[in-house]
Design a protein around this motif. Sequence first.
Motif, PDB file in Angstrom:
ATOM      1  N   ALA A 280      22.779  37.369 -60.376  1.00  0.00           N
ATOM      2  CA  ALA A 280      22.030  37.438 -59.123  1.00  0.00           C
ATOM      3  C   ALA A 280      21.002  38.561 -59.152  1.00  0.00           C
ATOM      4  O   ALA A 280      21.161  39.553 -59.852  1.00  0.00           O
ATOM      5  CB  ALA A 280      22.993  37.651 -57.952  1.00  0.00           C
ATOM      6  N   HIS A 281      19.937  38.354 -58.394  1.00  0.00           N
ATOM      7  CA  HIS A 281      18.958  39.407 -58.175  1.00  0.00           C
ATOM      8  C   HIS A 281      19.390  40.174 -56.917  1.00  0.00           C
ATOM      9  O   HIS A 281      19.782  39.570 -55.910  1.00  0.00           O
ATOM     10  CB  HIS A 281      17.564  38.821 -57.990  1.00  0.00           C
ATOM     11  CG  HIS A 281      16.463  39.834 -58.027  1.00  0.00           C
ATOM     12  ND1 HIS A 281      16.116  40.603 -56.940  1.00  0.00           N
ATOM     13  CD2 HIS A 281      15.629  40.214 -59.048  1.00  0.00           C
ATOM     14  CE1 HIS A 281      15.141  41.409 -57.266  1.00  0.00           C
ATOM     15  NE2 HIS A 281      14.799  41.199 -58.545  1.00  0.00           N
ATOM     16  N   ALA A 282      19.301  41.488 -56.947  1.00  0.00           N
ATOM     17  CA  ALA A 282      19.830  42.309 -55.854  1.00  0.00           C
ATOM     18  C   ALA A 282      19.183  41.965 -54.515  1.00  0.00           C
ATOM     19  O   ALA A 282      19.853  41.936 -53.482  1.00  0.00           O
ATOM     20  CB  ALA A 282      19.633  43.786 -56.166  1.00  0.00           C
TER      21      ALA A 282
ATOM     22  N   PHE B  15      11.731  53.597 -58.903  1.00  0.00           N
ATOM     23  CA  PHE B  15      11.419  53.512 -60.338  1.00  0.00           C
ATOM     24  C   PHE B  15      10.074  54.152 -60.671  1.00  0.00           C
ATOM     25  O   PHE B  15       9.899  54.731 -61.734  1.00  0.00           O
ATOM     26  CB  PHE B  15      11.431  52.050 -60.781  1.00  0.00           C
ATOM     27  CG  PHE B  15      12.829  51.513 -61.005  1.00  0.00           C
ATOM     28  CD1 PHE B  15      13.605  51.946 -62.073  1.00  0.00           C
ATOM     29  CD2 PHE B  15      13.366  50.571 -60.137  1.00  0.00           C
ATOM     30  CE1 PHE B  15      14.885  51.445 -62.265  1.00  0.00           C
ATOM     31  CE2 PHE B  15      14.637  50.076 -60.331  1.00  0.00           C
ATOM     32  CZ  PHE B  15      15.412  50.516 -61.389  1.00  0.00           C
ATOM     33  N   ARG B  16       9.087  54.064 -59.729  1.00  0.00           N
ATOM     34  CA  ARG B  16       7.764  54.599 -60.023  1.00  0.00           C
ATOM     35  C   ARG B  16       7.719  56.128 -59.883  1.00  0.00           C
ATOM     36  O   ARG B  16       7.142  56.816 -60.718  1.00  0.00           O
ATOM     37  CB  ARG B  16       6.722  54.000 -59.083  1.00  0.00           C
ATOM     38  CG  ARG B  16       6.306  52.593 -59.424  1.00  0.00           C
ATOM     39  CD  ARG B  16       5.295  52.091 -58.396  1.00  0.00           C
ATOM     40  NE  ARG B  16       4.833  50.765 -58.702  1.00  0.00           N
ATOM     41  CZ  ARG B  16       3.772  50.493 -59.477  1.00  0.00           C
ATOM     42  NH1 ARG B  16       3.095  51.494 -60.025  1.00  0.00           N
ATOM     43  NH2 ARG B  16       3.403  49.257 -59.717  1.00  0.00           N
TER      44      ARG B  16
ATOM     45  N   ALA C 112      12.321  45.795 -51.495  1.00  0.00           N
ATOM     46  CA  ALA C 112      11.592  45.732 -52.764  1.00  0.00           C
ATOM     47  C   ALA C 112      10.642  46.923 -52.896  1.00  0.00           C
ATOM     48  O   ALA C 112      10.526  47.537 -53.969  1.00  0.00           O
ATOM     49  CB  ALA C 112      10.821  44.415 -52.858  1.00  0.00           C
ATOM     50  N   ALA C 113       9.948  47.280 -51.809  1.00  0.00           N
ATOM     51  CA  ALA C 113       9.038  48.427 -51.841  1.00  0.00           C
ATOM     52  C   ALA C 113       9.802  49.713 -52.096  1.00  0.00           C
ATOM     53  O   ALA C 113       9.340  50.600 -52.837  1.00  0.00           O
ATOM     54  CB  ALA C 113       8.269  48.507 -50.521  1.00  0.00           C
ATOM     55  N   ALA C 114      11.006  49.837 -51.491  1.00  0.00           N
ATOM     56  CA  ALA C 114      11.799  51.050 -51.694  1.00  0.00           C
ATOM     57  C   ALA C 114      12.270  51.162 -53.139  1.00  0.00           C
ATOM     58  O   ALA C 114      12.244  52.248 -53.738  1.00  0.00           O
ATOM     59  CB  ALA C 114      12.995  51.045 -50.732  1.00  0.00           C
ATOM     60  N   VAL C 115      12.724  50.041 -53.727  1.00  0.00           N
ATOM     61  CA  VAL C 115      13.169  50.050 -55.123  1.00  0.00           C
ATOM     62  C   VAL C 115      12.007  50.406 -56.049  1.00  0.00           C
ATOM     63  O   VAL C 115      12.160  51.169 -57.018  1.00  0.00           O
ATOM     64  CB  VAL C 115      13.786  48.686 -55.496  1.00  0.00           C
ATOM     65  CG1 VAL C 115      14.031  48.598 -57.002  1.00  0.00           C
ATOM     66  CG2 VAL C 115      15.071  48.466 -54.723  1.00  0.00           C
ATOM     67  N   ASP C 116      10.824  49.886 -55.729  1.00  0.00           N
ATOM     68  CA  ASP C 116       9.649  50.183 -56.545  1.00  0.00           C
ATOM     69  C   ASP C 116       9.326  51.677 -56.522  1.00  0.00           C
ATOM     70  O   ASP C 116       8.955  52.264 -57.553  1.00  0.00           O
ATOM     71  CB  ASP C 116       8.459  49.373 -56.024  1.00  0.00           C
ATOM     72  CG  ASP C 116       7.229  49.564 -56.889  1.00  0.00           C
ATOM     73  OD1 ASP C 116       7.253  49.174 -58.068  1.00  0.00           O
ATOM     74  OD2 ASP C 116       6.246  50.122 -56.366  1.00  0.00           O
ATOM     75  N   GLN C 117       9.468  52.311 -55.338  1.00  0.00           N
ATOM     76  CA  GLN C 117       9.219  53.744 -55.228  1.00  0.00           C
ATOM     77  C   GLN C 117      10.230  54.550 -56.042  1.00  0.00           C
ATOM     78  O   GLN C 117       9.905  55.596 -56.620  1.00  0.00           O
ATOM     79  CB  GLN C 117       9.279  54.178 -53.754  1.00  0.00           C
ATOM     80  CG  GLN C 117       8.123  53.680 -52.901  1.00  0.00           C
ATOM     81  CD  GLN C 117       6.800  54.243 -53.375  1.00  0.00           C
ATOM     82  OE1 GLN C 117       6.669  55.425 -53.663  1.00  0.00           O
ATOM     83  NE2 GLN C 117       5.806  53.345 -53.498  1.00  0.00           N
TER      84      GLN C 117
ATOM     85  N   HIS D  27      15.481  47.744 -64.165  1.00  0.00           N
ATOM     86  CA  HIS D  27      14.124  47.780 -63.617  1.00  0.00           C
ATOM     87  C   HIS D  27      13.730  46.451 -62.981  1.00  0.00           C
ATOM     88  O   HIS D  27      12.855  46.412 -62.096  1.00  0.00           O
ATOM     89  CB  HIS D  27      13.138  48.161 -64.731  1.00  0.00           C
ATOM     90  CG  HIS D  27      11.847  48.728 -64.210  1.00  0.00           C
ATOM     91  ND1 HIS D  27      10.851  47.936 -63.696  1.00  0.00           N
ATOM     92  CD2 HIS D  27      11.410  50.018 -64.095  1.00  0.00           C
ATOM     93  CE1 HIS D  27       9.843  48.688 -63.300  1.00  0.00           C
ATOM     94  NE2 HIS D  27      10.153  49.974 -63.529  1.00  0.00           N
ATOM     95  N   ASP D  28      14.364  45.362 -63.371  1.00  0.00           N
ATOM     96  CA  ASP D  28      14.027  44.040 -62.826  1.00  0.00           C
ATOM     97  C   ASP D  28      14.802  43.720 -61.554  1.00  0.00           C
ATOM     98  O   ASP D  28      14.620  42.647 -60.957  1.00  0.00           O
ATOM     99  CB  ASP D  28      14.319  42.961 -63.877  1.00  0.00           C
ATOM    100  CG  ASP D  28      13.407  43.103 -65.085  1.00  0.00           C
ATOM    101  OD1 ASP D  28      12.242  43.558 -64.878  1.00  0.00           O
ATOM    102  OD2 ASP D  28      13.841  42.783 -66.196  1.00  0.00           O
TER     103      ASP D  28
END
Length: 797
Positions: free
Chosen positions: A166-168, A188-189, A181-186, A141-142
């Motif tokens: 590393a962070h992706a 998980f949300r 980042a917005a796509a990854v958030d969508q 999730h991070d």
Amino acid sequence: MPAIEPPSRTVFLVDAGGNVLTWNAGCTAMFGIEAAAILGRPATNLFAPAGRDAWSAGWPQLVAAPDDAELRVDLACAGGLILNATLTLAPQVDAAGSPAGCAVAVATGLLRGGSVSEQIGNMPLAAFMDMFPATFYVLDHDGNFVLWNRNLEQVTELPPADLGAAHALDLLAPEQRGLAAAAVDQVFRHGQEIRLEVDYVARSGRTTPLLLCGKRLSCNGSEYLFGLGVDISERRLAEQRLRLRERALHATANGIVITRLEGNSSAIEYVNPAFERITGYAAAEIADRDPRFMAAPGMDLDERLQLRNAIVARTAAHVVLRNLRKNGELFWNDLSITPVQNEHGDTSHYIGVLADVTATKLRTARLEHQVNHDALTGLANRNLLWDRLEQALHLAQRQKSLVATVLIDLDGFKSINDTFGHEAGDVVLKVVARRLQASVRDSDTVARLSGDEFVLILASQPSLRFTLRMVERVRQSFAIPVAFEERQIPVRASVGVSLYPHDGASAAELVRAADLAMYHGKGSGRSDVHFFSADLKSSTEARHRIELALHGALERDELFLLYQPRVAIESRRIAGLEALLRWRHPDQGVLPPAGFLAHAEDSGIIVPIGERVLDLACAFEARLRAAGIVHVPMTVNLSWREYSQPGFLASLAACLQRHALPPRSLQLDLRIDGLIRNPALGRELAEQLRLLGVDLSVDGFGAGLCDLGYLQQLAASQVKLAHATVHALADGGEAVAKSLIDIGHNLNMQVVAEAVETPKQLDFLASHGCDQFQGLWFSAPLVADAAQRLLEAEQPA
């Protein structure tokens, strides 16, 4: 299908004898055995037969091992499934430090038995994720990497330790991180599936474009993003090339149309903006239509048949034809079509490239008209005249008919320009052109041959009587004056006619015959018509023989000069020499100018003859100056044809320079009637001669009409009384001679009398102030040596 991984925390504890001491829920789920049924019993009950042997053989060493160990065995799981699993054994010790058994944890395994699909479906993910042709990754999730394959390491050029830390998002191009980042958030949300194109930036700075696909999955109560990254470098390159080609298609000035074949017909699939601009049709409104809908009806049928045949044969073609724009306007289309084959080798499409060549066609037509037509009258010019006459002769040969060639020369046209102005002359020419065209048939040709000369080609004449009627209509067209600015300008013309095949077999012969007939009647002032005859031909041949003989005279150096002294009346000393031309004819002996100069004038050979005379005269003048005779200028007679030639003054200056003569050593003698032919040219010549320093003498004074105002403008150094004026002194012509002498002096010009042959003539001239004379009374024309001796005799001792 059974899961290929055991439940998490599938752990049990065995004592030193290998019996099961503890049993958790994961064990119950995996093996399907409750704790009461297994506790205190040997752990080998959990293994398949082969697994029991491996366990028994390695157990003593595993129990005594100081560190964790792994053992690969086959487990007998619930449902009769066999799981080839990896067991992690952690040795246990009691309070005294003695071996007390092992904690056994079951890791990922591979099912044995069951269907092939079940076996493959239960393969562990780690067993084949490195085989993916794409990058494989699992994010928490991070946004940190939990799992990945070797392809991701190769793309990022990072070792496992660095990837794990590393962070992706840090591996992406900076400008893309926010979107990712917005796509990854969508994901998980909301559990949305990710599909995103990004650029991975490797440690070396190398960029790799990837298409990321991923989805949220749950594992042991936590959520992760499982995804793949497909390398789209080749696709990006192909798209770039396609975009470049598309921009090229959009940018080109030529129209592009792509059609698909439907049998032997075509349907439009694509047109570029240039095509829309040229035709006026938008791409949407002509999609799926056959391009032939733009064809101009009834035009360029051969070219359109050529296109159809090419499509049937599946070959390329190139044509130029006319189409209609959307607004109905006609335009010329330079079209090339090329077949396109599909993967099976069959022609599926055609690409057409078209250029709007309307402007070029119109410009070519205008240029062709300009090349073949007279700019002032719009009539056919000399080029088109010969072509039309040749066509008429070919047709007459097949039809056994007559062709009349009519040559028309306007009488006194120069006086129209001089009296009414050149604008009036242009109006007269245009009116005459219209009247001539109205006098003939559409199949006949009216041409302007030169300034005031016209030629008619009367084709397919059935009889001489028919020709006479047509020529009479032409003659009558000159009976009506031309109106110009409330004035009536009378127009007269001399007309000459020749007939094919009687008067000539070629175009040149017919025009020459008509020209001779026209000049035969020139000057009658009655607009008469004259037909060519054999007598005219004979005189023409005689003139031609003289012309050829004059060319030969130049080549064989048969022309020579005599020199006649010009004497000052008061001092009776020689004031100058006049160069007089003679021809030493091989058959007729020495000929004076009267025997050949007129023919030389008509044929134009007077120009090279004049150049030879000027050169010989200057050469003799240079010889005299070298002998010390420096005050006797040389007079040379010039024809109007000579000084009207382009470059005459430059040639004159070059001749003086070639013989090292000062300009004042040469005097040019020009007849007044020649100067009046073109007054403007005469004035310009006189001015240029003054600037050059060469004296101008006007000959023929008193022989005809003379504009005294014009003569004053010339500002000549002297005038010469005409021969007839001097000869008339014996017949009561004294008053005329005296008046002419006075006029010459009033114009500030020296007066010279020519052809003085008697003492009485000389006495009269002297008594009335004539300045100089020349003639037989003093000396006949002399050869160069005799003239030089005469001059040397006058020199002071």
